[in-house]
Write a protein that holds these residues in place. Sequence first.
Motif, PDB file in Angstrom:
ATOM      1  N   HIS A   1       0.834  -1.152   0.140  1.00  0.00           N
ATOM      2  CA  HIS A   1       0.032   0.129  -0.048  1.00  0.00           C
ATOM      3  C   HIS A   1       0.835   1.266  -0.143  1.00  0.00           C
ATOM      4  N   VAL A   2       2.022   1.348   0.748  1.00  0.00           N
ATOM      5  CA  VAL A   2       2.576   2.504   0.818  1.00  0.00           C
ATOM      6  C   VAL A   2       3.435   2.666  -0.664  1.00  0.00           C
ATOM      7  N   MET A   3       3.788   1.533  -1.043  1.00  0.00           N
ATOM      8  CA  MET A   3       4.492   1.701  -2.447  1.00  0.00           C
ATOM      9  C   MET A   3       3.451   1.982  -3.803  1.00  0.00           C
ATOM     10  N   LYS A   4       2.160   1.697  -3.384  1.00  0.00           N
ATOM     11  CA  LYS A   4       1.275   2.230  -4.478  1.00  0.00           C
ATOM     12  C   LYS A   4       1.277   3.623  -4.364  1.00  0.00           C
ATOM     13  N   ILE A   5       1.146   4.321  -3.235  1.00  0.00           N
ATOM     14  CA  ILE A   5       0.848   5.715  -2.880  1.00  0.00           C
ATOM     15  C   ILE A   5       2.181   6.302  -3.785  1.00  0.00           C
ATOM     16  N   TYR A   6       3.429   6.127  -3.466  1.00  0.00           N
ATOM     17  CA  TYR A   6       4.432   6.574  -4.393  1.00  0.00           C
ATOM     18  C   TYR A   6       4.389   6.239  -5.645  1.00  0.00           C
TER      19      TYR A   6
ATOM     20  N   ILE B   1      -1.624  11.533   1.274  1.00  0.00           N
ATOM     21  CA  ILE B   1      -0.557  12.536   0.897  1.00  0.00           C
ATOM     22  C   ILE B   1      -0.488  12.822  -0.336  1.00  0.00           C
ATOM     23  N   ASN B   2      -0.169  13.921  -1.092  1.00  0.00           N
ATOM     24  CA  ASN B   2       0.001  14.246  -2.272  1.00  0.00           C
ATOM     25  C   ASN B   2       1.727  14.423  -2.564  1.00  0.00           C
ATOM     26  N   ILE B   3       2.298  13.479  -3.015  1.00  0.00           N
ATOM     27  CA  ILE B   3       3.739  13.364  -3.071  1.00  0.00           C
ATOM     28  C   ILE B   3       4.197  14.469  -4.167  1.00  0.00           C
ATOM     29  N   ARG B   4       3.655  14.742  -4.890  1.00  0.00           N
ATOM     30  CA  ARG B   4       4.028  15.685  -5.969  1.00  0.00           C
ATOM     31  C   ARG B   4       4.048  16.876  -5.179  1.00  0.00           C
ATOM     32  N   ASP B   5       3.151  17.352  -4.268  1.00  0.00           N
ATOM     33  CA  ASP B   5       3.041  18.704  -3.681  1.00  0.00           C
ATOM     34  C   ASP B   5       4.281  18.592  -2.729  1.00  0.00           C
ATOM     35  N   LEU B   6       4.530  17.505  -1.929  1.00  0.00           N
ATOM     36  CA  LEU B   6       5.796  17.398  -1.081  1.00  0.00           C
ATOM     37  C   LEU B   6       6.894  17.623  -1.671  1.00  0.00           C
ATOM     38  N   ALA B   7       7.066  16.928  -2.759  1.00  0.00           N
ATOM     39  CA  ALA B   7       8.310  17.271  -3.748  1.00  0.00           C
ATOM     40  C   ALA B   7       8.539  18.708  -4.113  1.00  0.00           C
TER      41      ALA B   7
ATOM     42  N   TRP C   1      -3.924  10.242   7.760  1.00  0.00           N
ATOM     43  CA  TRP C   1      -2.567   9.552   8.006  1.00  0.00           C
ATOM     44  C   TRP C   1      -2.902   8.501   9.021  1.00  0.00           C
ATOM     45  N   GLN C   2      -2.269   7.324   8.984  1.00  0.00           N
ATOM     46  CA  GLN C   2      -2.428   6.320  10.019  1.00  0.00           C
ATOM     47  C   GLN C   2      -1.288   5.391   9.996  1.00  0.00           C
TER      48      GLN C   2
ATOM     49  N   TRP D   1      -6.594   6.298   1.614  1.00  0.00           N
ATOM     50  CA  TRP D   1      -5.218   6.421   1.068  1.00  0.00           C
ATOM     51  C   TRP D   1      -5.070   5.834  -0.287  1.00  0.00           C
ATOM     52  N   LYS D   2      -6.263   5.030  -0.643  1.00  0.00           N
ATOM     53  CA  LYS D   2      -6.170   4.426  -2.119  1.00  0.00           C
ATOM     54  C   LYS D   2      -6.467   5.471  -3.045  1.00  0.00           C
ATOM     55  N   ILE D   3      -5.569   6.159  -3.645  1.00  0.00           N
ATOM     56  CA  ILE D   3      -5.514   7.078  -4.312  1.00  0.00           C
ATOM     57  C   ILE D   3      -5.413   6.597  -5.946  1.00  0.00           C
TER      58      ILE D   3
END
Length: 261
Positions: free
Chosen positions: A39-44, A137-143, A234-235, A257-259
């Motif tokens: 699941h974590v890897m799917k987010i990225y 979380i929006n990883i693109r915005d984080l970056a 977040w959890q 989290w399933k984006i």
Amino acid sequence: MIKVKVVILAGGFGTRISEESHLKPKPMIDIGEKPILWHVMKIYSYYGFNDFIICLGYKGYYIKEYFAHYFLHESDVTFDFRHSNQQIIHHHQAEPWKVTLVNTGLHTMTGGRVKRVQPYVGNEPFMLTYGDGISDINIRDLALFHGQHGKLATVTAVQPRGRFGSITIEDNDFVSDFKEKPQGDDGWINGGFFILQPEVFNYIQDDSTVLEKTPLENLAKDEQLMAYRHTGFWQPMDTMRDKNSLEQFWSSGEAPWKIWE
């Protein structure tokens, strides 16, 4: 946007969820029939980050076995035993991932694990998170945030949902405010989902270094640590209570989290 590597910490003992972690490492405990690590890897991956370095420790062989057979398990396959056990792949749904699995020691602390994967990261920025925490979380915005402030490190700050409701009581015992499990207590905590410049390796001494202690404390003192505030879902999965909560989200079809898909 530069496609950096994603380092995932997956070597801890998971003692607070020992009901399942005595059999497998915590990141391999299933949510919806898939390990929470998946699941974590799917987010990225949703945001185009598909180059992973996973820090192994406790029962690391379990994670190696999972990825060694991942392509086969996700594919339609014919085994023709009449022709020297010929294997024919018809259709596969495997992810576009490159996964490097690194033995970082059984008792190595979080900072030490990060230090040990330095040769695989190289002299470039990298992302880092925990193998048991998920978010919308929006990883693109984080970056983008990290790229704009120019400091050495970014940590995602979150306000976890409280376990208990809160009430505000006035002097006359009048309840002026009632909130059922409010979001945080006006405080922010480390939610993982870091972005780090390679200079951060210089803040880590050895295997005994806890990332969340001296390295991050010194980065803060040097004014090199910035917080990306995430107010969405977040959890972590620290306990069976957390696992059951995440399972309920997933089975309801409304997992925040399933984006992907």
